[in-house]
Design a protein around this motif. Structure first.
Motif, PDB file in Angstrom:
ATOM      1  N   VAL A   9       0.839  -1.203   0.000  1.00 47.86           N
ATOM      2  CA  VAL A   9       0.000   0.000   0.000  1.00 47.86           C
ATOM      3  C   VAL A   9       0.872   1.251   0.000  1.00 47.86           C
ATOM      4  CG1 VAL A   9      -1.666   1.340   1.337  1.00 47.86           C
ATOM      5  CG2 VAL A   9      -1.956  -1.131   1.118  1.00 47.86           C
ATOM      6  N   THR A  10       1.931   1.244   0.826  1.00 45.83           N
ATOM      7  CA  THR A  10       2.807   2.415   0.926  1.00 45.83           C
ATOM      8  C   THR A  10       3.493   2.710  -0.403  1.00 45.83           C
ATOM      9  OG1 THR A  10       3.210   1.881   3.250  1.00 45.83           O
ATOM     10  CG2 THR A  10       4.703   3.447   2.217  1.00 45.83           C
ATOM     11  N   VAL A  11       3.981   1.663  -1.070  1.00 43.65           N
ATOM     12  CA  VAL A  11       4.650   1.865  -2.359  1.00 43.65           C
ATOM     13  C   VAL A  11       3.677   2.386  -3.406  1.00 43.65           C
ATOM     14  CG1 VAL A  11       5.749   0.643  -4.278  1.00 43.65           C
ATOM     15  CG2 VAL A  11       6.485   0.204  -1.937  1.00 43.65           C
ATOM     16  N   GLY A 123      -2.853 -14.927   0.685  1.00 43.20           N
ATOM     17  CA  GLY A 123      -1.801 -13.948   0.931  1.00 43.20           C
ATOM     18  C   GLY A 123      -1.387 -13.209  -0.324  1.00 43.20           C
ATOM     19  N   THR A 124      -1.138 -13.961  -1.400  1.00 48.07           N
ATOM     20  CA  THR A 124      -0.710 -13.322  -2.645  1.00 48.07           C
ATOM     21  C   THR A 124      -1.837 -12.489  -3.258  1.00 48.07           C
ATOM     22  OG1 THR A 124      -1.254 -15.345  -3.864  1.00 48.07           O
ATOM     23  CG2 THR A 124       1.020 -15.084  -3.149  1.00 48.07           C
ATOM     24  N   ALA A 125      -3.081 -12.947  -3.088  1.00 46.33           N
ATOM     25  CA  ALA A 125      -4.212 -12.175  -3.618  1.00 46.33           C
ATOM     26  C   ALA A 125      -4.329 -10.836  -2.903  1.00 46.33           C
ATOM     27  CB  ALA A 125      -5.507 -12.965  -3.458  1.00 46.33           C
ATOM     28  N   THR A 126      -4.190 -10.850  -1.588  1.00 46.37           N
ATOM     29  CA  THR A 126      -4.284  -9.606  -0.824  1.00 46.37           C
ATOM     30  C   THR A 126      -3.125  -8.676  -1.161  1.00 46.37           C
ATOM     31  OG1 THR A 126      -5.346 -10.837   0.969  1.00 46.37           O
ATOM     32  CG2 THR A 126      -4.535  -8.636   1.478  1.00 46.37           C
ATOM     33  N   MET A 127      -1.921  -9.238  -1.242  1.00 48.46           N
ATOM     34  CA  MET A 127      -0.745  -8.426  -1.569  1.00 48.46           C
ATOM     35  C   MET A 127      -0.887  -7.787  -2.941  1.00 48.46           C
ATOM     36  SD  MET A 127       2.332  -7.557  -0.428  1.00 48.46           S
ATOM     37  CE  MET A 127       3.722  -6.686  -1.135  1.00 48.46           C
ATOM     38  N   SER A 128      -1.384  -8.552  -3.893  1.00 51.33           N
ATOM     39  CA  SER A 128      -1.526  -8.037  -5.255  1.00 51.33           C
ATOM     40  C   SER A 128      -2.552  -6.914  -5.315  1.00 51.33           C
ATOM     41  CB  SER A 128      -1.929  -9.178  -6.195  1.00 51.33           C
ATOM     42  OG  SER A 128      -1.967  -8.747  -7.529  1.00 51.33           O
ATOM     43  N   SER A 129      -3.566  -6.963  -4.465  1.00 49.83           N
ATOM     44  CA  SER A 129      -4.614  -5.941  -4.511  1.00 49.83           C
ATOM     45  C   SER A 129      -4.168  -4.621  -3.916  1.00 49.83           C
ATOM     46  CB  SER A 129      -5.853  -6.428  -3.757  1.00 49.83           C
ATOM     47  OG  SER A 129      -5.608  -6.487  -2.365  1.00 49.83           O
ATOM     48  N   THR A 130      -3.042  -4.616  -3.193  1.00 49.28           N
ATOM     49  CA  THR A 130      -2.612  -3.375  -2.545  1.00 49.28           C
ATOM     50  C   THR A 130      -2.267  -2.276  -3.540  1.00 49.28           C
ATOM     51  OG1 THR A 130      -0.316  -4.188  -2.422  1.00 49.28           O
ATOM     52  CG2 THR A 130      -1.736  -4.588  -0.518  1.00 49.28           C
ATOM     53  N   LEU A 131      -1.922  -2.648  -4.773  1.00 52.04           N
ATOM     54  CA  LEU A 131      -1.640  -1.635  -5.789  1.00 52.04           C
ATOM     55  C   LEU A 131      -2.870  -0.771  -6.038  1.00 52.04           C
ATOM     56  CD1 LEU A 131       0.325  -0.455  -7.889  1.00 52.04           C
ATOM     57  CD2 LEU A 131      -0.589  -2.097  -9.529  1.00 52.04           C
ATOM     58  N   GLY A 132      -4.024  -1.410  -6.151  1.00 48.23           N
ATOM     59  CA  GLY A 132      -5.252  -0.661  -6.362  1.00 48.23           C
ATOM     60  C   GLY A 132      -5.681   0.111  -5.131  1.00 48.23           C
ATOM     61  N   VAL A 133      -5.457  -0.473  -3.944  1.00 48.84           N
ATOM     62  CA  VAL A 133      -5.841   0.198  -2.702  1.00 48.84           C
ATOM     63  C   VAL A 133      -5.048   1.493  -2.540  1.00 48.84           C
ATOM     64  CG1 VAL A 133      -5.916   0.012  -0.191  1.00 48.84           C
ATOM     65  CG2 VAL A 133      -6.473  -1.973  -1.597  1.00 48.84           C
ATOM     66  N   GLY A 134      -3.736   1.397  -2.685  1.00 54.34           N
ATOM     67  CA  GLY A 134      -2.901   2.585  -2.545  1.00 54.34           C
ATOM     68  C   GLY A 134      -3.202   3.626  -3.596  1.00 54.34           C
ATOM     69  N   ILE A 299     -12.336   6.049  -2.899  1.00 59.08           N
ATOM     70  CA  ILE A 299     -11.901   5.146  -1.832  1.00 59.08           C
ATOM     71  C   ILE A 299     -12.618   3.789  -1.880  1.00 59.08           C
ATOM     72  CG2 ILE A 299     -11.860   4.817   0.674  1.00 59.08           C
ATOM     73  CD1 ILE A 299     -11.228   7.754   0.981  1.00 59.08           C
ATOM     74  N   PRO A 300     -13.967   3.746  -2.072  1.00 57.58           N
ATOM     75  CA  PRO A 300     -14.616   2.430  -2.123  1.00 57.58           C
ATOM     76  C   PRO A 300     -14.062   1.512  -3.210  1.00 57.58           C
ATOM     77  CG  PRO A 300     -16.246   4.171  -1.889  1.00 57.58           C
ATOM     78  CD  PRO A 300     -14.935   4.850  -2.152  1.00 57.58           C
ATOM     79  N   MET A 301     -13.582   2.107  -4.304  1.00 61.49           N
ATOM     80  CA  MET A 301     -13.025   1.283  -5.377  1.00 61.49           C
ATOM     81  C   MET A 301     -11.764   0.570  -4.905  1.00 61.49           C
ATOM     82  SD  MET A 301     -12.173   2.412  -9.290  1.00 61.49           S
ATOM     83  CE  MET A 301     -11.843   1.162 -10.548  1.00 61.49           C
ATOM     84  N   GLY A 302     -10.896   1.300  -4.188  1.00 63.10           N
ATOM     85  CA  GLY A 302      -9.688   0.677  -3.668  1.00 63.10           C
ATOM     86  C   GLY A 302      -9.979  -0.340  -2.593  1.00 63.10           C
ATOM     87  N   LEU A 303     -10.887   0.003  -1.673  1.00 61.54           N
ATOM     88  CA  LEU A 303     -11.219  -0.927  -0.606  1.00 61.54           C
ATOM     89  C   LEU A 303     -11.942  -2.163  -1.143  1.00 61.54           C
ATOM     90  CD1 LEU A 303     -12.359   1.538   2.216  1.00 61.54           C
ATOM     91  CD2 LEU A 303     -10.136   0.447   1.888  1.00 61.54           C
ATOM     92  N   GLY A 304     -12.692  -1.978  -2.231  1.00 60.84           N
ATOM     93  CA  GLY A 304     -13.366  -3.129  -2.838  1.00 60.84           C
ATOM     94  C   GLY A 304     -12.378  -4.168  -3.314  1.00 60.84           C
ATOM     95  N   MET A 305     -11.253  -3.724  -3.861  1.00 59.07           N
ATOM     96  CA  MET A 305     -10.219  -4.661  -4.294  1.00 59.07           C
ATOM     97  C   MET A 305      -9.670  -5.442  -3.110  1.00 59.07           C
ATOM     98  SD  MET A 305      -8.119  -2.471  -7.173  1.00 59.07           S
ATOM     99  CE  MET A 305      -7.144  -3.901  -7.634  1.00 59.07           C
ATOM    100  N   LEU A 306      -9.492  -4.768  -1.985  1.00 56.44           N
ATOM    101  CA  LEU A 306      -8.958  -5.434  -0.793  1.00 56.44           C
ATOM    102  C   LEU A 306      -9.958  -6.429  -0.229  1.00 56.44           C
ATOM    103  CD1 LEU A 306      -6.508  -5.444   1.135  1.00 56.44           C
ATOM    104  CD2 LEU A 306      -7.711  -3.743   2.510  1.00 56.44           C
ATOM    105  N   VAL A 307     -11.224  -6.048  -0.182  1.00 65.97           N
ATOM    106  CA  VAL A 307     -12.252  -6.911   0.395  1.00 65.97           C
ATOM    107  C   VAL A 307     -12.467  -8.166  -0.434  1.00 65.97           C
ATOM    108  CG1 VAL A 307     -14.727  -7.061   0.908  1.00 65.97           C
ATOM    109  CG2 VAL A 307     -13.428  -5.035   1.597  1.00 65.97           C
ATOM    110  N   PHE A 308     -12.402  -8.030  -1.765  1.00 67.16           N
ATOM    111  CA  PHE A 308     -12.708  -9.171  -2.625  1.00 67.16           C
ATOM    112  C   PHE A 308     -11.493 -10.047  -2.924  1.00 67.16           C
ATOM    113  CE2 PHE A 308     -16.663  -7.012  -3.296  1.00 67.16           C
ATOM    114  CZ  PHE A 308     -17.554  -8.041  -3.578  1.00 67.16           C
ATOM    115  N   SER A 309     -10.322  -9.675  -2.426  1.00 66.69           N
ATOM    116  CA  SER A 309      -9.147 -10.522  -2.632  1.00 66.69           C
ATOM    117  C   SER A 309      -9.304 -11.910  -2.006  1.00 66.69           C
ATOM    118  CB  SER A 309      -7.896  -9.826  -2.093  1.00 66.69           C
ATOM    119  OG  SER A 309      -7.612  -8.678  -2.842  1.00 66.69           O
TER     120      SER A 309
END
Length: 472
Positions: A9-11, A123-134, A299-309
């Motif tokens: 997320v930070t990156v 784990g990999t699904a959640t990590m991959s979604s962080t690009l959209g969240v950030g 914001i909901p678009m980014g959080l949606g990626m995290l929730v659906f991972s």
């Protein structure tokens, strides 16, 4: 997993935090719009060049070591940006921030090496979604901080976040025991960097220079020539930067091609929706909201990626990652078609954006799984880095296409030209076409996987011998 996802997320925040700051920085430093845009371009170029290098070094000497170095560069760049008073120093700062883009593929590879087998997909699904969240929360967050304080405060906040993640990585994340060894291919790194810089410069600046101008065509031609020479070198060298034999396996190749198309399909909404929200209602498609409100709507678009991972991980576990990729691409196609209709109701628009976030989450969680199941375990970081690079090429292409259409089709509102609805519609339809093409590639991946007996081949290196395990 929490620490590595925080790093992701930070990156990804670093790539978007400067967008709402450009007007103020341009005014304070006396820059033109074209000059200020290099604060975005240089970050993208640094990320594209450093990601494959970081992946290869991670496979060779240890992923945690390279991850810490990347976070250190990001911390240094954020601090330099906070203290800079000149455009040159700010460019260097943004370059250092972009150099940390390899954190995402490195984090995915560490999760692959360290997590129990039953938790790898989640784990990999959640990590991959962080690009959209950030990417989604970076715009409103930077805008709020800049509005309440100053643009320097945004970089100080980035410095604090980067430093916290660096300390947590050093304290919490273990070093992966999986190493490939070998010698680093410096010639290959220089060749790939040269080709990528030429390609991405042509894509990002083509709309300003002219797509048929000498600089643009020269950069495209140079990128092709250097890439051909680089490929020949990679085929001959003993320890290549990118193993082309692995990368051209049908599943890996098709997945990487789909990644570029998914990048196009996803980024259209990230790029155009804030503009649509802020556009005046007199345009016929705009909502006339402030920059801050537009950011909050993203914001909901980014959080949606995290929730659906996690949902995508369960879908992949039950039916296979290739089915997840196909499902996600089809949902993205429907979402982009919905966006092309330019909904006039904000609730409807938010629902369409959520569908795009769901499709993106499914796609981006499935692709690392497909890649890592078909490459040697000693090459997961470099393979994921190549995949992340192709995602960057896709998003950059979408940005160039959208920018060209918005500049080409304008209307007069209040005595000044603004983008007409035509540019938005055309860009969304191209994104929809890219999503549909990605779905077609997912079908091809499905055919290859089923011809292999409905199973994924996980290749591991043991004592120099290649062992192929068939994993259900």
């Amino acid at each position: 997993m929490i620490v590595l996802c925080g790093c992701g997320v930070t990156v990804s925040l670093m790539h978007t935090l400067v967008v709402p700051l450009l007007p103020e920085i341009s005014r304070m430093m006396g820059l033109s719009q074209d000059a200020a845009s290099w604060l975005l371009t240089v970050t993208m170029l640094a990320g594209a060049v450093c990601a494959p290098v970081a992946g290869r070094l991670g496979d060779m000497i240890g992923k945690r070591k390279v991850l810490a170095v990347a976070l250190g560069l990001m911390t240094a760049g954020s601090m330099l940006g906070a203290m800079s008073g000149s455009f040159a120093l700010l460019l260097v700062a943004r370059m250092l921030q972009g150099a940390a883009f390899g954190v995402l593929p490195l984090g995915i590879s560490i999760l692959k090496d360290e997590l129990p087998a039953e938790r790898i997909m989640a784990g990999t699904a959640t990590m991959s979604s962080t690009l959209g969240v950030g990417g989604a929360i970076g715009l409103p967050l930077a805008g709020v901080i800049a509005q309440l304080m100053s643009w320097h405060a945004v970089f100080w906040a980035a410095t604090g976040a980067s430093l916290v993640m660096l300390v947590l990585v050093l304290v919490v994340v273990p070093e992966s025991p999986v190493r490939s060894g070998g010698r680093f291919d410096a010639v290959g790194a220089v060749g790939l960097a040269t080709s990528l810089v030429a390609l991405l410069l042509a894509i990002s600046q083509g709309s300003r220079w002219g797509w048929t101008s000498v600089p643009t065509l020269g950069l495209f031609g140079g990128a092709v020539v250097v890439f051909v020479l680089w490929s020949a070198h990679q085929a001959r060298v003993r320890s290549p930067l990118v193993d082309l034999r692995t990368s051209t396996q049908p599943v890996v190749l098709l997945t990487n091609l789909a990644t570029t198309l998914v990048g196009v399909g996803m980024f259209a909404s990230f790029m155009l929706t804030p503009l649509q929200l802020q556009a005046a209602t007199a345009t016929g498609y705009g909502f006339g909201v402030s920059v801050m409100v537009a950011g909050v709507c993203m914001i909901p678009m980014g959080l949606g990626m995290l929730v659906f991972s996690p949902v995508s991980a369960r879908l992949s576990a039950r039916h296979g990652a290739h089915i997840t990729l196909l499902t996600g691409a089809l949902i993205m196609f429907c979402g982009n078609v919905g966006e092309s209709l330019l909904p006039g109701d904000l609730v409807v628009l938010l629902c369409v954006m959520m569908s795009l976030s769901i499709g993106s989450a499914l796609c981006f969680s499935a692709m690392p799984t497909l890649i890592m199941n078909w490459v040697p375990v000693t090459e997961t970081a470099s393979a994921n880095s190549l995949n992340a690079l192709l995602r960057t090429i896709g998003t950059s292409t979408c940005a160039a296409i959208g920018g060209t259409f918005l500049a080409a089709f304008t209307i007069d509102v209040g005595g000044r030209p603004v983008a007409s609805s035509t540019g938005f519609v055309l860009t969304y339809w191209i994104a929809a076409g890219a999503s549909l093409a990605a779905a077609a590639l997912a079908v091809a991946v499905t055919v290859v996987v089923r011809r292999a007996g409905g199973r994924l081949a996980e290749v591991t290196e043991l004592d120099g011998d290649t062992e192929v395990d068939l994993v259900a």
